[in-house]
Design a protein around this motif. Structure first.
Motif, mmCIF file in Angstrom:
data_model
loop_
_atom_site.group_PDB
_atom_site.id
_atom_site.type_symbol
_atom_site.label_atom_id
_atom_site.label_comp_id
_atom_site.label_asym_id
_atom_site.label_seq_id
_atom_site.Cartn_x
_atom_site.Cartn_y
_atom_site.Cartn_z
ATOM 1 N N SER A 1 0.923 -1.275 -0.204
ATOM 2 C CA SER A 1 -0.104 0.013 -0.026
ATOM 3 C C SER A 1 0.782 1.210 0.066
ATOM 4 O O SER A 1 2.197 1.169 0.131
ATOM 5 C CB SER A 1 -0.669 0.081 1.239
ATOM 6 O OG SER A 1 -0.053 0.302 2.482
ATOM 7 N N SER B 1 2.207 13.490 2.164
ATOM 8 C CA SER B 1 1.273 14.434 1.560
ATOM 9 C C SER B 1 0.121 13.852 0.520
ATOM 10 O O SER B 1 -0.925 14.252 0.462
ATOM 11 C CB SER B 1 1.928 15.686 0.757
ATOM 12 O OG SER B 1 2.685 15.091 -0.345
ATOM 13 N N LEU C 1 -0.899 10.713 0.928
ATOM 14 C CA LEU C 1 -1.567 9.569 1.595
ATOM 15 C C LEU C 1 -3.010 10.306 2.310
ATOM 16 O O LEU C 1 -3.303 11.483 2.404
ATOM 17 C CB LEU C 1 -0.865 9.343 2.758
ATOM 18 C CG LEU C 1 0.537 8.501 2.430
ATOM 19 C CD1 LEU C 1 1.282 8.090 3.787
ATOM 20 C CD2 LEU C 1 0.388 7.530 1.624
ATOM 21 N N ASP C 2 -3.876 9.087 2.453
ATOM 22 C CA ASP C 2 -5.335 9.438 3.052
ATOM 23 C C ASP C 2 -5.035 10.035 4.479
ATOM 24 O O ASP C 2 -3.948 9.767 5.006
ATOM 25 C CB ASP C 2 -6.257 8.478 2.864
ATOM 26 C CG ASP C 2 -5.892 7.130 3.523
ATOM 27 O OD1 ASP C 2 -6.079 7.243 4.886
ATOM 28 O OD2 ASP C 2 -5.330 6.530 2.940
ATOM 29 N N ALA C 3 -5.973 10.797 5.143
ATOM 30 C CA ALA C 3 -5.844 11.180 6.654
ATOM 31 C C ALA C 3 -5.449 10.142 7.446
ATOM 32 O O ALA C 3 -4.657 10.371 8.474
ATOM 33 C CB ALA C 3 -7.086 12.047 6.828
ATOM 34 N N ILE C 4 -6.151 9.110 7.472
ATOM 35 C CA ILE C 4 -5.968 8.005 8.374
ATOM 36 C C ILE C 4 -4.810 7.413 8.417
ATOM 37 O O ILE C 4 -3.825 7.300 9.315
ATOM 38 C CB ILE C 4 -6.957 6.778 8.399
ATOM 39 C CG1 ILE C 4 -8.431 7.317 8.619
ATOM 40 C CG2 ILE C 4 -6.603 5.499 9.272
ATOM 41 C CD1 ILE C 4 -9.559 6.332 8.549
ATOM 42 N N THR C 5 -4.093 7.027 6.873
ATOM 43 C CA THR C 5 -2.830 6.484 6.945
ATOM 44 C C THR C 5 -1.535 7.532 7.177
ATOM 45 O O THR C 5 -0.722 7.053 7.779
ATOM 46 C CB THR C 5 -2.629 6.253 5.225
ATOM 47 O OG1 THR C 5 -3.754 5.187 4.994
ATOM 48 C CG2 THR C 5 -1.358 5.641 5.086
ATOM 49 N N ARG C 6 -1.960 8.965 7.090
ATOM 50 C CA ARG C 6 -1.174 10.028 7.426
ATOM 51 C C ARG C 6 -0.985 10.052 8.784
ATOM 52 O O ARG C 6 0.080 10.120 9.349
ATOM 53 C CB ARG C 6 -1.731 11.203 6.812
ATOM 54 C CG ARG C 6 -0.701 12.364 6.889
ATOM 55 C CD ARG C 6 -0.927 13.564 6.178
ATOM 56 N NE ARG C 6 -0.152 14.625 6.185
ATOM 57 C CZ ARG C 6 -0.074 15.506 5.241
ATOM 58 N NH1 ARG C 6 -0.731 15.540 4.158
ATOM 59 N NH2 ARG C 6 0.957 16.535 5.163
ATOM 60 N N SER D 1 1.112 20.981 6.266
ATOM 61 C CA SER D 1 -0.033 20.727 7.321
ATOM 62 C C SER D 1 0.535 21.088 8.509
ATOM 63 O O SER D 1 1.542 20.695 9.234
ATOM 64 C CB SER D 1 -0.169 18.834 7.362
ATOM 65 O OG SER D 1 -0.801 18.605 8.592
#
Length: 276
Positions: A159, A186, A188-193, A217
């Protein structure tokens, strides 16, 4: 007055018993200098990073954060000013500097383990990539970031977050003294981040390298960093230096605290009204 409010009053604070490891003095960058297409990307700016410190570069898009980072990496030459790392003038890329880019830039035909070992094959570091201690260190790093059992997987089998975990290991495998990161999470989705922020925090606390981290961010900067340097719009320059007061280790729950959100609010207001 809250601890966060007190911290916001501290501009360019000193870290006790720590020397300046990165020294940027009057550094600026102008592309196509002397032509009609001349673009000043970074105005002359100065800052330092203490040994063992984690510093975030924060600012609006296009302000020159990445350009400044690449100059500290030795991958781009400044038009003016000087950069020193570990007491030596920087004139070329250093073998002792680890770099993470926005894209993990993994070789698609190589396994996760071989991608981690790639720096040893790409340059002569005095240690063969097949050395048992080197192989063991690479495997241990992969296990530490949660990739036990995935050492033989190719990038297409991983992933986005897993690929960035491999990139973290590759940046740390030869034990660099300076870690530079250019918005590595930057895409990546919010959860993965959030997960990757936890992984990076854990790895940094364990290996404790001097670090400079570029991000757009605000919350990521406040969560990860000891200090946040705010840059102006292009041509970028450092306009504020904020010390983050929270002790380590930090969990994601710190993001729900009043102090955390107070600092984020201050930085958001600063960026929204950031001058040219």
């Amino acid at each position: 007055m809250s601890s966060a409010a007190t911290a916001l009053r501290l501009v360019r604070p000193a870290l006790e018993a720590a020397a300046d490891y990165v020294v940027v003095e009057g550094v600026g960058k102008t592309y196509n200098e002397g032509t009609r297409q001349q673009v000043e990307a970074v105005a002359p700016t100065s800052f330092t990073v203490k040994a063992g410190e984690f510093v975030a570069l924060l600012g609006p898009s296009g302000c020159g954060k990445s350009t400044l980072l690449m100059m500290v990496a030795g991958l781009d030459a400044p038009s003016r000013g000087t950069i020193a790392v570990n007491g030596r003038a920087l004139t070329a890329p250093r073998a002792e500097t680890g770099i993470m880019f926005q894209d993990p830039t993994l070789l698609p035909w190589k396994s996760a383990l071989d991608n981690v070992l790639f720096p040893f094959r790409a340059a002569d570091r005095g240690t063969p990539a097949t050395d048992s201690a080197t192989m063991a260190r690479a495997a241990t790093l992969l296990d530490q970031v949660g990739l036990k059992g995935f050492h033989g997987h190719k990038p297409r089998q991983l992933s986005g977050g897993m690929r960035q975990r491999v990139a973290i290991c590759r940046a740390l495998v030869y034990e660099p003294d300076l870690l530079l990161m250019d918005e590595p999470f930057s895409a990546l989705d919010a959860i993965t981040r959030d997960e990757m922020n936890l992984v990076l925090m854990k790895m940094w606390e364990e290996h404790h390298r001097t670090a400079l981290f570029v991000t757009h961010s605000i919350r990521e900067a406040v969560y990860l960093a000891d200090r946040v340097l705010v840059m102006s719009r292009r041509p970028g320059r450092i306009i504020e230096d904020i010390r983050i007061p929270f002790p380590r280790p930090r969990g994601l729950e710190i993001g729900e605290s009043v102090e955390f959100n107070e600092i984020c609010g201050h930085l958001r207001a600063k960026i929204q009204h950031v001058p040219h």
